[in-house]
Design a protein around this motif. Structure first.
Motif, mmCIF file in Angstrom:
data_model
loop_
_atom_site.group_PDB
_atom_site.id
_atom_site.type_symbol
_atom_site.label_atom_id
_atom_site.label_comp_id
_atom_site.label_asym_id
_atom_site.label_seq_id
_atom_site.Cartn_x
_atom_site.Cartn_y
_atom_site.Cartn_z
ATOM 1 N N ARG A 48 -9.736 11.609 0.688
ATOM 2 C CA ARG A 48 -8.887 11.324 1.835
ATOM 3 C C ARG A 48 -8.027 10.077 1.569
ATOM 4 N N VAL A 49 -8.665 9.056 0.981
ATOM 5 C CA VAL A 49 -7.921 7.831 0.670
ATOM 6 C C VAL A 49 -6.840 8.117 -0.377
ATOM 7 N N CYS B 106 5.174 3.027 -8.346
ATOM 8 C CA CYS B 106 4.611 2.748 -7.013
ATOM 9 C C CYS B 106 3.616 3.827 -6.598
ATOM 10 N N ALA C 157 -2.725 -1.783 -1.858
ATOM 11 C CA ALA C 157 -3.629 -0.667 -1.549
ATOM 12 C C ALA C 157 -5.076 -1.091 -1.716
ATOM 13 N N ARG D 230 0.841 9.329 -0.676
ATOM 14 C CA ARG D 230 1.995 9.439 0.215
ATOM 15 C C ARG D 230 2.602 8.067 0.527
ATOM 16 N N VAL D 231 1.739 7.072 0.795
ATOM 17 C CA VAL D 231 2.256 5.727 1.059
ATOM 18 C C VAL D 231 3.027 5.221 -0.172
ATOM 19 N N PHE E 19 6.376 6.972 -0.663
ATOM 20 C CA PHE E 19 7.326 6.496 0.327
ATOM 21 C C PHE E 19 7.895 5.135 -0.071
ATOM 22 N N LEU E 20 7.007 4.207 -0.447
ATOM 23 C CA LEU E 20 7.454 2.875 -0.864
ATOM 24 C C LEU E 20 8.283 2.966 -2.143
ATOM 25 N N ARG F 61 -3.874 9.747 1.144
ATOM 26 C CA ARG F 61 -3.049 8.848 1.944
ATOM 27 C C ARG F 61 -2.235 7.922 1.044
ATOM 28 N N GLU F 62 -2.876 7.388 0.010
ATOM 29 C CA GLU F 62 -2.193 6.400 -0.826
ATOM 30 C C GLU F 62 -1.086 7.027 -1.674
#
Lengths: 451, 451
Positions: A356-357, A400, A336, A363-364, A367-368, A360-361
């Motif tokens: 915003r970042v 994570c 990241a 969620r990323v 997911f990972l 996004r992170e």
């Protein structure tokens, strides 16, 4: 490519051994036939001492060209091995902007003495560049430009270009100004050559892409290369022309910034000179401070683990997964951080985008973490029992998510407090996620295992 | 800088919300007054869907200029949202080299259809570039150059430049050829403008710095920017002129390579598009493979620790230092790998230098390990007893030496087997040094503690 590389390696080796034997004739024989570009490469690979000797063996005609193309750090080192009058000739021969690059690498007293030795004209030009702050475009621009008035004809402008071409940094991009020296447009020399002799500049010129003299040199360099232009006018706060910023300087700035970023990402300082000609102790010095800082940070993990020592003694199996879990957290955080640091450098993201970042992170990372967690649960559960499997799976999910979020936001926070985003980067984030990952691990373990 | 950034953020936000509300009038009002460079930045920050709508709102005159300056990945995405005839006009309007950049990003069928729709002339020029392998200079050169014969006069050459300027990629660097099209020199337009009209080119030209069409684009780009030239002639294997390689393409290649290297260093794939406009799943996909590979690698540490589980159960204190020791090993390895990877990218080091690099890194690692080892011995010894202190001190010394050596050589070995040096980089090295560090740790612990 391979052919050229092998040849230059051979030349460098032959030169090294000839210089070691003090065999100047053979050394001159090796270095004389190679091109300016090759001489630059070979010289940068020699040690400081051998470099000064080899430099003097260059054909006279090439010597200044070679010097101009050397990295400023190497130029500075080389000067230490030359005679005063040789140094002064080289210094006078540089363009004002290249001169300032070099002065930034020299001790202030040496830089001052050299500046004093210049002709009044060159001194004035150099001083105008030196007056701007470090890391600003003003310090990287050339004050030797060719400009033209909006009511000039094409023929008049070309005549002016011919007159000034020998001294100017570039004649290919011509800023167009009004009578108060305010930039009102830009013409390319190429367009003048295809236009009629009597056409008027103001009808040919395009809207100018300009840069303020006090703006950051990195963002200006990025803008210039993104646009694919050869040069941009540099203006003061009232849009008056003060210099020109050219693509060769932009490329040099970006290379320098990227070396810095790469070094910081790896937790070290940029060597700022070719690796093979850098003394061992200098390399060690570039790494030792960060290594110590990171070791101090890592000692936090010792403390966290001491708190949970009783748990560890009770279920020794838990200690088996410590490197795997913190490693995965570190990797996720680094991924990241790397992506966001690069996006910052490219101007795709700004520090105001932190929420915003983060969004996004999270969620990323989730997911990972979900993917790794399910895999970890199944594999570890099958081997070590489903209790341990549950602990590992949940920990991977949590670690994570947290690591990606921290890793993504850290560079933005660094930027917001005006620190280099790359400083708070990979090794730093690893250390940080190590400690938080361990706490998450043991909290989950105690809850699941009921200890 | 801040001012401009804030403005563009505002424009982007206003545009986003206007487009979300389908309020095209407000959107057009926001985007019309900004410059080409600003439009590029704003468009690259929008989502794929909004970008296509916003692009159509641009003033007609600016649209092609904006398109040319967009990143090829973004160009490809944008095309998906435009009508076929709009796409064809844009594609025909690009220079051959920019067209090939774009084609590399498009599905083969789309690229083929577009190529087919070009005028015969443009198709021929494009095909000549497409014939060269990926990552070669041939694929990044422009076939639209202005060359001159060695026996031309200055006046003849300038006349030729005027005639060809409208089509050529650049007229500022003019390759000089003999009657077999072999490059014998280069003249700068600037030098022609100050020379007498009747002077002969062969007496004015300089030795050419050329690049072979099949050479690596990255090393050619590095050479061009290091030399500070605007362009270099591209030649075939018999030194015949086939194209020209310009600095704007060199800068784009280097930016692309550096994004790749930065991503790999952080154990992720380059997104190849602006972070904020990349879908979450695409970001996760760019990371998941590496994360899984690294997790599999890290599971090695679980196995190593299982072997020593009895030792761990006997002396629980040993497990406290596991994260500290492997973290320090990873950091030391990463520092070495980062420095050597960057030196490789800059051409300061070649894969044949592996023994020289190993020799340097052993010494650097030993030096750093000695320092950390002594510190570790004193601090840990004072708190946990001198036996444990000895184990930690010796382990730090050994781990730093091994990690720096492995970290320094790994990028060179990768290069030697034609893999990307940055792939075998930081996270990979961390995983590798984790396992070897643990073995070193327990071997030393068993020897010192006599268990």
């Amino acid at each position: 490519m391979t052919r050229v590389e092998v040849d230059l390696n051979d030349v460098t080796e032959a030169l090294r051994s000839a210089l070691a034997d003090n065999d100047l004739k053979t050394a001159a024989h090796e270095i004389a036939p190679i091109s300016v570009a090759e001489a630059v490469t070979v010289l940068e690979r020699l040690s400081t001492k051998q470099r000064a000797v080899a430099y003097r063996l260059l054909p006279k005609d090439d010597a200044l060209d070679v010097f101009e193309s050397l990295d400023p750090v190497v130029q500075g080192e080389l000067m230490g091995g030359l005679r005063d009058e040789e140094v002064m000739t080289l210094f006078e021969g540089l363009d004002p902007d290249d001169r300032v690059w070099l002065m930034d690498e020299l001790p202030a007293t040496v830089a001052g003495r050299l500046l004093h030795g210049l002709s009044p004209d060159e001194r004035r030009l150099t001083a105008s560049v030196l007056g701007y702050p470090k890391d600003s475009v003003g310090r990287r621009m050339s004050p030797e430009f060719v400009s033209a008035h909006g009511d000039f004809t094409v023929a008049q402008t070309i005549a002016r270009v011919r007159e000034r071409a020998a001294d100017a940094e570039t004649v290919y991009t011509i800023p167009v100004v009004n009578s108060s020296r305010v930039v009102i447009g830009v013409v390319e020399l190429k367009d003048l050559l295809v236009a009629g002799n009597e056409e008027i500049l103001s009808s040919l010129m395009e809207d100018p892409e300009m840069v303020g003299a006090t703006e950051s040199d990195e963002s200006a360099a990025r803008r210039l290369t993104d646009l694919g232009f050869l040069a941009m006018p540099v203006v003061d706060s009232e849009a008056r022309l003060v210099g020109i910023f050219t693509i060769d300087d932009a490329a040099r700035i970006l290379e320098y910034e990227e070396s810095q970023d790469a070094a910081r990402q790896g937790g070290t300082e940029d060597l700022r000179r070719p690796y093979l000609s850098t003394p061992i102790l200098h390399i060690a010095r570039s790494r030792v401070v960060w290594l110590l800082v990171l070791a101090v940070g890592a000692s936090l993990t010792v403390q966290v683990l001491s708190v949970f020592e009783a748990t560890l003694a009770q279920v020794t199996a838990l200690s088996l997964f410590v490197p795997l879990l913190i490693g995965t957290g570190g990797n996720t955080g680094n991924q990241a951080a790397t992506t966001v640091t690069r996006a910052l450098a490219l101007g795709d993201v700004h520090s105001s985008d932190v929420w915003r970042v983060a969004g996004r992170e999270v969620r990323v990372g989730f997911f990972l973490g979900l993917l790794l967690g399910v895999l970890g649960f199944v594999i570890t559960g099958a081997i070590f029992g489903w209790n341990i499997g549950t602990v590992i799976g949940l920990t991977l999910l949590a670690v994570c998510t947290v690591a990606a979020t921290i890793g993504g936001c850290m560079p933005l926070l660094a930027k917001a407090i005006h620190a280099d985003p790359a400083v708070f980067s990979n090794p730093f984030i690893s250390t940080f996620t190590d400690a938080s990952g361990l706490i998450i691990y043991f909290v989950i373990a105690k809850a699941v295992l009921g200890i």
